[in-house]
Structure formats: C-alpha cells, structure tokens
Design an enzyme around this catalytic site. Structure first.
Site, PDB file in Angstrom:
ATOM      1  N   TRP A 339       0.820  -1.223   0.000  1.00  0.00           N
ATOM      2  CA  TRP A 339       0.000   0.000   0.000  1.00  0.00           C
ATOM      3  C   TRP A 339       0.849   1.268   0.000  1.00  0.00           C
ATOM      4  O   TRP A 339       0.306   2.358   0.192  1.00  0.00           O
ATOM      5  CB  TRP A 339      -0.955  -0.011   1.201  1.00  0.00           C
ATOM      6  CG  TRP A 339      -0.284   0.189   2.549  1.00  0.00           C
ATOM      7  CD1 TRP A 339       0.981  -0.175   2.907  1.00  0.00           C
ATOM      8  CD2 TRP A 339      -0.853   0.819   3.704  1.00  0.00           C
ATOM      9  NE1 TRP A 339       1.224   0.155   4.207  1.00  0.00           N
ATOM     10  CE2 TRP A 339       0.116   0.770   4.731  1.00  0.00           C
ATOM     11  CE3 TRP A 339      -2.082   1.395   3.985  1.00  0.00           C
ATOM     12  CZ2 TRP A 339      -0.105   1.275   6.006  1.00  0.00           C
ATOM     13  CZ3 TRP A 339      -2.313   1.897   5.262  1.00  0.00           C
ATOM     14  CH2 TRP A 339      -1.336   1.843   6.252  1.00  0.00           C
ATOM     15  N   ASP A 340       2.135   1.131  -0.244  1.00  0.00           N
ATOM     16  CA  ASP A 340       3.020   2.299  -0.173  1.00  0.00           C
ATOM     17  C   ASP A 340       2.619   3.409  -1.128  1.00  0.00           C
ATOM     18  O   ASP A 340       2.954   4.572  -0.912  1.00  0.00           O
ATOM     19  CB  ASP A 340       4.462   1.865  -0.434  1.00  0.00           C
ATOM     20  CG  ASP A 340       4.904   0.782   0.527  1.00  0.00           C
ATOM     21  OD1 ASP A 340       5.596   1.097   1.492  1.00  0.00           O
ATOM     22  OD2 ASP A 340       4.504  -0.379   0.320  1.00  0.00           O
ATOM     23  N   GLU A 478       0.299  -4.461  12.294  1.00  0.00           N
ATOM     24  CA  GLU A 478       0.443  -5.912  12.082  1.00  0.00           C
ATOM     25  C   GLU A 478       0.758  -6.665  13.367  1.00  0.00           C
ATOM     26  O   GLU A 478       0.871  -7.893  13.343  1.00  0.00           O
ATOM     27  CB  GLU A 478       1.549  -6.169  11.042  1.00  0.00           C
ATOM     28  CG  GLU A 478       1.165  -5.688   9.657  1.00  0.00           C
ATOM     29  CD  GLU A 478       2.284  -5.874   8.635  1.00  0.00           C
ATOM     30  OE1 GLU A 478       3.459  -5.828   9.037  1.00  0.00           O
ATOM     31  OE2 GLU A 478       1.972  -6.065   7.449  1.00  0.00           O
ATOM     32  N   LYS A 598       2.356  -1.591  16.269  1.00  0.00           N
ATOM     33  CA  LYS A 598       3.587  -1.505  15.485  1.00  0.00           C
ATOM     34  C   LYS A 598       3.683  -0.126  14.848  1.00  0.00           C
ATOM     35  O   LYS A 598       4.754   0.446  14.721  1.00  0.00           O
ATOM     36  CB  LYS A 598       3.573  -2.576  14.384  1.00  0.00           C
ATOM     37  CG  LYS A 598       4.772  -2.561  13.462  1.00  0.00           C
ATOM     38  CD  LYS A 598       4.621  -3.597  12.364  1.00  0.00           C
ATOM     39  CE  LYS A 598       5.805  -3.597  11.407  1.00  0.00           C
ATOM     40  NZ  LYS A 598       5.564  -4.461  10.243  1.00  0.00           N
ATOM     41  N   GLN A 599       2.531   0.380  14.398  1.00  0.00           N
ATOM     42  CA  GLN A 599       2.534   1.635  13.652  1.00  0.00           C
ATOM     43  C   GLN A 599       1.144   2.237  13.724  1.00  0.00           C
ATOM     44  O   GLN A 599       0.209   1.610  14.213  1.00  0.00           O
ATOM     45  CB  GLN A 599       2.902   1.365  12.200  1.00  0.00           C
ATOM     46  CG  GLN A 599       1.835   0.570  11.434  1.00  0.00           C
ATOM     47  CD  GLN A 599       2.333   0.093  10.097  1.00  0.00           C
ATOM     48  OE1 GLN A 599       2.714  -1.058   9.951  1.00  0.00           O
ATOM     49  NE2 GLN A 599       2.342   0.984   9.120  1.00  0.00           N
TER      50      GLN A 599
END
Lengths: 787, 787
Positions: A339-340, A478, A598-599
């Site tokens: 998805w970058d 994730e 994680k993010q």
C-alpha cells in the site's frame, strides 16, 4: 546527524567526503552531490521488474570490469591494499563515481576512476567509463569487460535458503569486434533478457585498438583486453550496455534490438549529457527548494526525491508495473507492491500526474483478478491482494520467520483488507488533483464501485445493535493479527478499516454522480448494480460499527480489554523495541495480548482525512463527536506505538504539524533519517523504504503547507516549521502549474500561464477565498505570530 | 445494392437472408443483424498483433470442432451434401451464427447450429457453442474438439511463396478432464502463445459426461468425444477458449494463465451476456442513428463501425499496437501500419478519445526509431516509416510483384515522407478535440517538433528563386514514383508534401506557444533547438515552393509537362482501370509518363483543410490565391484520377459535399460499397480496408454535419444530403458529451451534464456564435432551402 551517517557509512567501508552543493542564486539550490550510503547498485532499474516465481529477479550484471597485472594479480579492494576508496552519488546528475587507489603486493599502484549511470533519457542504455592511471610504473594491465548472467538474488540474508538462481542461458555471442551479447531467460516465466556491451579503449582522447580475446560460457561473456599502461598517461575504458527484455514495447525481439542499440550507441560523454539533461528536467518538476540553515534536511529530501524519480519515471510509465515497497533498490519483499502508493502518489500526482495515472493502471489491469480474489473468499466486488506482483493474485507469505526465535510462524497479514481502501483513496485523490475525467470513465470509476461493493459484502448485519460489522481483518498495525487464544486470526471492527469502508462507499456515490449520465447507466448495467443494492450501500454507510473505550476510538472491538505493556521494562531490556512482535514471540508471549501498535492504525484516519472529514464520518454513523476526540485518540495510541514501520513516523509527524510543531519536526526528522541512517539496523541494505521516503517529501509538500483539495477548491493553509526559513516548489493542479513560495509570514502564489484554456482557479488561502487567473500572482500575508 | 451484395455472397457460397433490423422508436435503430459477406474469420483479434518477420501471424486456430459418423464419414460442407448453409453476423451483439444441414452419403442428416464470439468483455476468452440435431436417425457421432497450431499465413495468394509457417511447438497437454492446452512460440521473435480449451457437452440443459480420448501431437491437441445422438433430442457442445501471449500485461506467463482462465471460465451463456452488454455499450458511444428511407446506408455504416470497434477497443488500448491498414481481418499488407490513422482517428477522437491517445502512443514509443531513420537518410528530426510494424523500422518492400505482367519491380513507395505530416496532423487534431495537455506535454509536442525539424531538414534552398524545395519524395498518388526516364525515383516539390510541411512547421510554433513555459524551455533544451534554427523554420514556412500550371496547383514540379492519357481507350479495353499502374507496366509503359493519379494527392489538401486554411497556406508562401483555385484544381485532378485506392472516393466525396451534393452522395456510396461489394475484385477477402471504412463514417459524422474545431471553438455547419432525413449521434468534445440531431432544416444541440467542472462551450453553429452551458439545449433553424 552527519556524524551518524558517517559512522554508518564508515562501517560499510565507504568514504564520506561530501561535495559542495552547486547552486545558482537565480534558480535556488540544486540538489547537491550526495554520498552513497544507501545507494550502491544500479541494476534492475533498466529493465523494470522482471518477475520470476513472483520475485524481483536481477538482470545479468552489466558492470563487470576488472583489472589484473600481467602476472595475474587482480586489483580489487577485497584482495589488494586500499590506499583510497571513495564513492559519490551525484543526485543532480544521477551519476555514481568511484575513485580508488589500489596497491598490489609488489607495490604497483593503480588509480581507478569510474563513472557510471543508467540512462534515464535512453531507457535501454547504461554506461560506465573507467580511467586507469599507473602511478610510478609502466607495464601491461589485463582488463576484463564482461556481462554476467550467473547472478542470483542474494541481497536478503533470510531469503537465501529459497531458490535464488532464476536465469537460464540462451545465447552468448559477439556482434562485432567491440560488442559482446548475452541472452538469458527466466527459468519459469520465460522472459528473455538480452544485454549487449560495447567496450572501447581511449588514450589521449583517441580511440585505440588493443588486442582482445573473447570468452563465452553459458550465461557469461567477456572481452579480455591487453593494455600497455605508461606512467602518467591515463587510459580510459568505455563500456556502453544495451538491455532489452521480451516484455519491452516497440521491439521485435530483445537480442537483435540490444545488439543494434549497443553497436549504434553514442559515446559515453554524449550519452551522459543526454542523461544529465533529462535529470535536470526531472528535478525542475520535482524539486523542493528549502532553506534550512541548521540541518541537512534539504539534502536528505533530495535523496528521497532521487529514489522516487528512479523508481517511477516516464520510462516506467511504459511498463506494466506498480510501485514496489522497496523501490528498485533492494530485494526485500521481493519487489512486491503493498500500500506504499498511498504515501507515494500524493508526491507524483501534484508533480507529474501522468505517472500516477500510469501506476494506477497497474491496479486497473488487475481488477478482474481482484474480483476473482473477492469471489474466492466469499465476497463480492473487488478485493485487491495485500501483496501484489505480476498477475494480481495474493502473494503474501503464509508463514514468516522470526529471526529472534528462529521459528516459522503463521502469517495472517493478507487479512489487511484495507489495501482496497487505499486503492480507492488513491483513485479519488488523483481525480481531485487532476479532474481527469477520461481516466475516471475508463478505469477509475469501475475500480471504486467494485471496491465499495466489496466493503458492503464484507459486512455482517447485527440485528440486535442495528449495526454492520466487519470481522476477520487485520489493520495496518500488524502486531494484532487476532485475539489472544483465538483459533482463527482476524479482528472484529478495526476502526480504520470500518471508517475507510464507509468513506469508500460515500465516494462511490460521488463517483456515480460525477460520471456522464450515459457512462453511469452503462457502469450500473455492467456491474449489475441495482437501486436495491445501492440502498443497502447507503444503509451500511450509515450504520457501520465503530467501537470506543476510555473516550477514544478503539483500534478494534475489544482493544480496551487488552493488557497494558510494561514499556519501560522492554525498553530497558532491549533498547530498540521497534520489532516488539519478534521480542514477545521469542519470549513465548504474543503482542495480541497487549495495548501496543507496530505503527499508526486508528491514527491513519487523521493522516488521510481532515478533522472535518473525520467528524462527518463519525457523525454520519450516529456516534458522538467532540472536538477533543482526535487529540485524545492521538495521545492514547501514541503512548502505545513502537514505530516498527518506517511509515509510522511520517504519520505521527503529520498529526502534530498543526498542534505541536516542535514534536512534528522531531518526528519528521526521525522519518527522514530512516534509510539514510538505517534506523532499523540493516534493513536499508535490503532496499530503501520508498513509502517513508515519499512520506517525508509529502510532509514538506502538503502537510507543512496545508495544501489540500476541498470541493473543487485548492486549499493552502501553511504552518511552516520554525526550522524552515523558506520553501519553494511548483505543483500541478488541474492542468495548471502553480508556483509557491512560503516563508514564515508570507506566501506567494503564482499561476503560470500554461496556454491551456484560461480560466480562474478557485482557491482558499489561509482561510480566504480567491480566484486566480492564469498568469496571476498573489502575495498573502500570513500574519501568524511565530512561536 | 442488395442484389450486388447478394451476387457477391452467392459467389462465395453464403446464403443471403437478412434478418429484420431490430429497432425501438425511443432509442432510434440499433445496428441490425447483418449478413457476413466480408466477415468470415474471428482470429487474431484476441491476441492483438503477433509479429513475426514483421508480419501479422495467425494464432493457433481455436475453432476446430468437427463431426463424423461412427463409420468415419465426416459431416463437412466440402465433402457432404449441403442442404442448407447460412451464416449471419449480428453486428449489435458481435456474434457469428452458422446454421447448416448436411446429409452424408448414407442419408443421415445432421443439423448444426453454431454460435461463436471473441469476447470484448473478457479479452482473453472466446467461445463457440454448437448444437447438433440428428434428423430422422439415432446413433453415434464422433466429435473432435481441437486447438491447431499448424496454421500458416496463407490468406493472401501473392504472399504464399514467402515463409508462412511461423509457429514452433512448445507444449501440448491436458489441464483436467475437460481442458486441453496448446503452447507454441513464434519461430523468430520467440513470442509464446498459449491456448486452453474447455470442451463440455450438454443435453436437455444438463452437463453430460461422455467418453473422450485425448490426442496430442506437436502443435496440435484434441479431445475426441463419443456422442450418442437421439433423433429429436439435440445435444450442445460448448467450447470455451482462453488465449494468452507472453506480451500480455498482468500475467505471470501465458500457459498457466490460459489454463486457469479456461478452467475457471463461466458458461457460454454468461460469457455471451457479458460480451453482448459490452457491445451494447460500445454502440452507445459509437453509433450513428440515420434515417435513410431509400438505401441500406445505415446498415453498411454499422458494418464499418463494427470493424472499427473490433480493431480498436479498450482491449487494444492495453497493447503496443497501431491501426493496421486492413484491420485485424486479413493478412494483406502483413498487419503493417500506414497512414490510415489519418482517416480513422477522427472517428475515435470524437467518440472515445482515450483510444486515439493509446494509438498515438504507438507512434510516440517509436519516436527514437524515427529519429534514427531520419539520421540514416541524412535528415534531422524524426522520419516515421511509411510502413511500420513492431520496432518502428521501415518495413516497406523494395520490390513488388505486378500480377498483370508477372514481373518484380522496384518499389519506391517508402519515399512517401508525407506519413510524417499525417502523424503531426493526427496529434494536432487529437489536441484540438480533447485539449489533453498532459498528452501534449508528455508525448505530442516532442513528436510535432521533431517532425517539423525533419521537414525543414528535408528542404534544399534554391538561391536563385529564394525558395525551399523538397525533392526525392513520392506523394499519396503512388502512380508517380519518379520522372519518366530518370535514374533515381522521387519527385520534386510534391504540392501536398510541401504544403503539409509548411503546415507542420506552423503548428510546431503553435505547440511551443501552448506548452507551459517550463516544459517549452525543457523541450527546446532536450532537442537542442535554438532560436537560429527556429528562425530558419520560419523562413522555410514562408518560402516553400509550390508549383502551378494551367492555373491549378501542380501535383509536383513538372506534372504539367506530362502527357495526357487516353482514358476512354483504357476504359474500353480494360473495364476496371483502378490499377492502371499494373496495366501500363504490363504494356511496357509507365504511369510516370502521364497526367493521371491513383488517388487524391493534391486534393488531399482540401480534404484535410478548410478553404480558409488552404488560402492562408498559399498566401503565406506569397503565391496568388483566388476563390476559384480550389474548384479548378479539384476539377482538373478529378478528371485524371483512377481511384485505385479505396480512400480516394472518401476524399472526393468530401470535396463535393458543399458544392455538388448529388455528386458527393454518389461518391460516398462508392466509398461505402468498397468492401461490402468488394469493388476492387478480391481484395476484401485479403482484409477489409479500415481507412475507407472509417472515412465513410467520418463523412457522415464530420463532413455532412460540418463539424470542425477552429480556434478553440466547436463549429457545426451542416449540409445534410437529401438522401438523409435525420441524423443523430453524440460526440465528445473537450470532456463534454454533446448530443446532436440533424434534420434538413433543424439542428438540435444538447450539452449533456457531465459532472465535470461546468463551464460554457464556445460554439459556432451555422455561422452564429453561441456559448452553451452544460445541460443546455439549443435548437437552430437551419433555414436553408432544400435543393
């Protein structure tokens, strides 16, 4: 900061001398020469992505150029004494220069200066020029110029146990006295790759004939040249290489094209001039002029733009490729497309929208496959894969290795259905910037409608609550793949996923409204989309579940019931806790049990949407919204995020840009250093993180400047960080080029006269409406007291 | 007219029964069912152009489906008695139906009804459904379903002595019980083609298992099925075929994709429904509703639109292809791309501009090769080849066969440099209709500038006359390749070429003016185009030579000195004198000696430009112009044209549309019948003439309606032929859809609300200026007394 880069570079045995930035007062600074910490290969850029077993495959190496004394002693940094070894990457010109002085055991010193580039102007050509000087001796030097198809994919340590040898020999031959040819084929996908190399020798600027012996073996072809070096009289080897694959357009077949192209190519200097000029033009369109008296922000941003321009260009626009997460730089993630784009397209769309268009067609071409994936999973519409490669199937691994524990673990990351929302968001954003109706008619609208349909089909109706749920997904974070102790992976009602789904449905209605009447009717027919189904879409878009706890949005249903992690304890025990998932798993624990991320996950919403848009979404669903909901939610999750993704700092920097500019700048700098200082400790060598690189550029381009599209208006509402004195760049908005200069208290907007049908552009600058005519220039006093 | 078609069809052993046209008063008529006179193959459409030895290569035949009695007697029209045999092509649905009743020697009658289509919705799929009925008997029928890669290119008699067998075996196998796979590779260009066929049997609507024997040989794979037929109980064979090539986008490799696609394909009816709906939508965008009480004009126009839509579609937009002169229908000209685009793009640009854009990129991708061709010939800029194929080199033959004399003759048709002007004209016209600045920036401008540069470099300066000449060219009239008795081929100062060159230079200046400032600067840098060179362009554009004789424009310098031909004598001796060149050569003479033209040459100018534009060009060069120059020139050449090209009638019809409507209509009808009545006597079977087909549609679309673009205005100035009562269609103009209804005395214009940024469209209708808002409807009384 420089010292950190230096340390890092020193470890990797590169010298660190930077060249003075070239600048001209009239044009602002050009991107300066930058040292190659992260950039030591020029490889698959030429050929685009060669996919084999759904992996990026390295094309045969065109570089081999080696030197030995007549008694067989090689001049090589690994085996000879290195007196000096320096690598410089010139970002402005796209040229890599290596300067070495090597001394072999008997004392002979050879100075080697090598310049090389992969041409951006002539996309099939690459060239290397190597000047050799004997220091204090004269005598014979054996030069080998080769093409080597015995290359493997060995750039990522943890993949080395997997098959890595993907090329089979087809032919090795010699087109003429100067030119050798190598043709190989990928073993499974049968893509042919042909390279031809013309090797010539020059002394005192004159072409000289030297004795040469050809050598050909399966997958390897070489010329061995005998050079008589004279002390003080340098000799130059020029190697020009043409690369074609059987998937290139405009060719008959790759072998003969590469021969023709290499034998007929111009000389190094002319090719270089063309290459450099094209880079200069690319910089014109893409550069950000930035006065930062303190830091090296400008240089690192230039490095990021450089990588973006290497990965996506007019040349890749001709190929059927998406944007791989690690660019074309390394082999990690095997060239897969995640998805970058969500972080990369904003940069491209506001600069060279044609590139976004071409890259969105990578997705458009795989719409049927996405429909198939949805059908196989029991859904309707289109479900794009979390990891995409050549044919659009799901490429996500089902097991992954934890290097901390040595265990192979089940991997549920393919449940990141939010990739679908990212793609819809990208199409819509491209439309907003360009108003490209032809794209929308031909490709975009159908993608957006099928994505909305997927989301609606992915909901289950809870009669008791009169709400729609989405279950069995994983959010951007994730670390949470499921509930502690659950048999099946997947979460219920991930807030990011659910709100993006609602947004997708709302925009699908917008798309239907903007289409020409006939096209709308046809699309409804094609998709067999009835009013009844649309009514259900409407219902879902008003009754989606979002969970809350502690007065904040719950990352997913049940998040509030998880345990708090003892962050201090882990930080003190492990130092870098970016990959807490691996640490916990190695301890026999699981991140699923804890309130940790994680993010950015829920917080992605505030990255993608304005506060007004978030409010509209929440209130549309009938949930209470107050002005503090967003700040509360940010604080809550920020305290529980390990930033295990390079994208996370980008998102968090964005969130603080208007509230806490000090904090925003610090996070921006963290994001900025991700690759150049290899903050993840080794992942940069496996490939740069293109999403994070683009994200930092976009923070400067759109976030600090407050550039957004809103109801067909171009909005600019800057909050320049104190660290930036001046910011200047140009954007493309709906076929107009707009020149923008920001300082602390002033904004200068100029709509360039583009020769297009002249008409005013509705804008909203710092809260005031304007209509600028092409050619018009506007100065706005920002009148905002600095902190 | 029907009787002529009938005769023609009878000769070719087709039945001639036409179905009633389906029509609905509300929507106007739909294209009716049309008899397949010119359309008896559905072949390489699927795979686009496979190029081998620069020829179109037929993909393996997916059709073979044959029937035999258990004692081995084949039911085949060539060997069994044909009781009935009828072929219908349904243009509206894109379906070919064959109904046969065959009686084998022992008296058993088999009725075979076959429906087949190549899917426009699922571009890799084709399907055939065959219903078999035993009449008056019951017993075993042996059915063979096969994929046959032993096909050759044998569709054109005079090419048969050339290599025609282009496919090499790769693999034959069976994916499952029902599905066979064939993979072949082109022998020289190594393009892989994979086909998989799923064959199923249905009785009473239920799938039935029947015994089947697989057969595999190099390049051939088959299933032999044993069917037990019962009198009065028809059985249906369904064959669904998936075709992939190694040049397709969005695939891993063709073999596995074709297996996956065939085994997972929907059933015939579902595939057909999807196909038919897509055709319906294509007709929405492309149809012309036309009330012609007398003739079958509407039906033939529909046939032409049908072929256009088959050759260029959203599917071909994904391929690196141009528009071959004979469409995808036949093998003549080997799939090469000539200048037919000039006649085809106007239809596409006003309907689905995205298709023109995609096809222009075929040229854009070959710009570097065109530069190479110019360089090799001693010119600058870009010189596109007269015949173009895969890699953009010149594919024109250097010898051709005169079937009349049996002699091979030198062929100078590659000297038709005017192809360059055609391409510039196409880019400019696309720009006029779409205002697609991104295309112009990215691709179009550079092409136009390099073409202008070519023209200037192709001139030689005559100091005495202070004029620039272009020598050594051939004009559109291929009958004149040089001067009688000259050693070298080529003409001096072909008026069409020279005036087009001037026009190209003028438009190149326009392009520079419309580009955004920065892009203009970059392009000038990239092309190293200095003010000095531009000044020379300006000089050339004011001093180009045009010759005149007898008060008309000379087709080329010295044309006036040629001899007059005794036309009556040749007409009486030969009847059809379309190919006078062959006749004269066979007589030991040459057309170079005479005042005769194969097709419009000078007159092309009045086809492409308005009288005002011609006047401007002539006066710019300082030559006298009077209002009668054009009519005089038309009369002069019309009397000397043999119409040896199908394009010629199109051009001449256009010339008379405003002067002599009776004549225009007659010429239009001639052009209309070119393929459907095979007026050239046999060339249609070698492939339809796509340029002429498009030209007739464009005569209705733009010429009879007087639609043109002029200085950013849309001009409509109709002169409807008496033979048409009413004409209705929609065009796309700069992102707006405009609905147009023409009758003898009234024009209704409606700008549909397209949701795009609303703004008025400047128009000029029958001489009066208007500005129409989106959604606005305008009725104009044409107030022109009918003849």
């Amino acid at each position: 900061m420089i010292s950190r880069i230096s340390r890092n570079l020193q470890r990797r045995n590169f010298a660190t001398r930077g060249a003075a930035p070239e600048s001209s007062p009239a044009q602002g600074h050009y991107p300066g020469t930058y040292i190659a910490g992260t950039y030591n290969r020029l490889r698959s850029e030429i050929a685009g992505r060669i996919v084999e077993n759904e992996s990026l495959v390295n094309v045969p190496s065109w570089l081999p150029l080696s030197f030995a004394t007549d008694d067989g002693v090689a001049f090589h940094p690994d085996t000879t004494e290195v007196l000096d070894h320096r690598i410089e990457l010139d970002l402005r010109r796209g040229v890599l220069t290596r300067r070495s002085r090597l001394r072999e055991p008997s004392g002979r010193i050879l100075a080697i200066t090598q310049r090389r580039f992969v041409s951006v102007r002539d996309p099939h050509l690459a060239a290397v020029e190597c000047t050799l000087a004997a220091e204090g001796w004269s005598g014979r030097l054996l030069v080998t110029s080769a093409l080597d198809g015995r290359v493997t994919n060995d750039g990522v340590a943890r993949y080395r146990s997997l098959p890595s040898d993907h090329l089979r020999p087809v032919e090795e031959c010699f087109a003429d006295e100067q030119t050798m040819c190598l043709e190989v084929e990928t073993s499974d996908s049968h893509i042919r790759i042909a390279e031809s190399a013309r090797t010539r020798v020059f002394a005192d600027g004159e072409l000289v004939e030297v004795p040469r012996r050809p050598q050909a073996e399966p997958r390897y072809v070489a010329h061995h040249l005998d050079l008589d070096l004279v002390d003080g009289r340098p000799v130059t080897i020029e190697k020009v290489v043409a690369v074609f694959t059987s998937r290139d357009d405009g060719i008959y077949e790759p072998h003969r094209e590469s021969e023709r192209c290499a034998t007929g190519a111009a000389d190094f200097d002319e090719l270089l001039d063309r290459h450099v000029l094209t880079w200069a033009h690319a910089w014109n369109r893409s550069r950000i002029d930035l006065d930062d008296p303190v830091d090296d922000t400008a240089r690192v941003l230039d490095l990021h733009v450089f990588h973006l321009l290497q990965t996506t260009s007019k040349n890749t626009a001709e190929l059927d490729v998406g944007v791989p997460a690690r660019g074309l730089h390394g082999e990690a993630y095997r060239g897969h497309v995640f998805w970058d784009e969500l972080f990369i397209f904003p940069f491209l769309s506001w600069r060279v929208p044609e590139l976004t268009r071409a890259l969105l067609r990578y997705r458009a071409r795989r719409l049927d496959q996405a429909r198939g994936l949805a059908r196989e999973a029991g859904y309707r519409g289109a479900m794009y894969p979390w990891q995409s490669a050549s044919n659009g199937r799901e490429e996500t691994q089902t097991l992954h290795l934890n290097p901390e524990s040595g265990r192979w673990l089940p991997d549920a990351s393919h449940l990141q259905r939010h990739i679908d929302a990212a793609i819809a968001y990208e199409v819509w954003s491209y439309w907003q910037v360009t108003a490209d109706l032809e794209f929308m008619r031909f490709w975009g609208a159908e993608m957006m409608l099928e994505i909305a349909r997927f989301w609606v089909s992915a909901t289950t109706y809870d009669r008791l609550r009169d709400r729609y749920d989405i279950v069995g997904v994983v959010g951007p974070d994730e670390y949470h793949e499921g509930y502690p102790g659950a048999d099946e992976p997947g979460l219920r009602n991930n807030a990011y996923t659910n709100l993006m789904a609602v947004w997708c449905v709302c925009r699908a209605f917008d798309v239907l409204a903007l289409l020409p009447e006939q096209r709308r009717r046809e699309l409804l027919e094609k998709l067999a989309l009835t009013q009844e189904e649309l009514d259900r879409w409407g219902d879902v878009s008003r009754k989606m579940t979002v969970c809350f706890h502690d007065d904040v949005i719950s990352q997913f249903e049940g998040y509030g019931d998880l345990e708090e992690l003892d962050w201090e304890s882990y930080r003190s025990r492990y130092g870098n806790i970016g990959r807490l998932d691996r640490i916990l798993e190695a301890e026999g624990d699981t991140p699923n049990r804890y309130k940790l991320s994680k993010q950015a996950d829920t917080l992605m919403l505030f990255y993608l949407f304005s506060a007004e848009e978030v409010q509209q979404l929440i209130e549309r669903l009938g949930y209470p919204y107050d002005a503090d909901l967003i700040p509360r939610t940010i604080s809550y999750y920020e305290a529980r995020t390990s930033h295990g993704s390079t994208l996370s700092y980008v998102v968090h920097a964005w969130l603080h840009a208007r509230g806490d500019r000090r904090q925003a700048w610090d996070l921006f700098r963290q994001a900025l250093l991700a690759d150049v200082a290899d903050v993840q400790g080794g992942t940069t060598a496996e490939g740069i993180h293109l999403g994070a690189m683009a994200g930092t550029v976009d923070l400067v381009q759109r976030c600090f400047t407050g550039i957004e599209t809103r109801h067909d208006r171009l909005v600019i509402n800057p909050v320049l960080p104190d660290e930036l004195d001046r910011l200047h760049f140009q954007v493309t908005y709906r076929r107009n080029t707009i020149d923008l200069t920001f300082t602390a208290d002033r904004l200068v907007v100029q709509v360039l006269s583009d020769g297009d049908e002249a008409r005013p552009i509705p804008m909203e600058i710092a809260g005031t409406a304007h209509r600028l005519q092409p050619g018009e220039r506007l100065e706005v006093d920002l009148a905002r007291p600095r902190r």
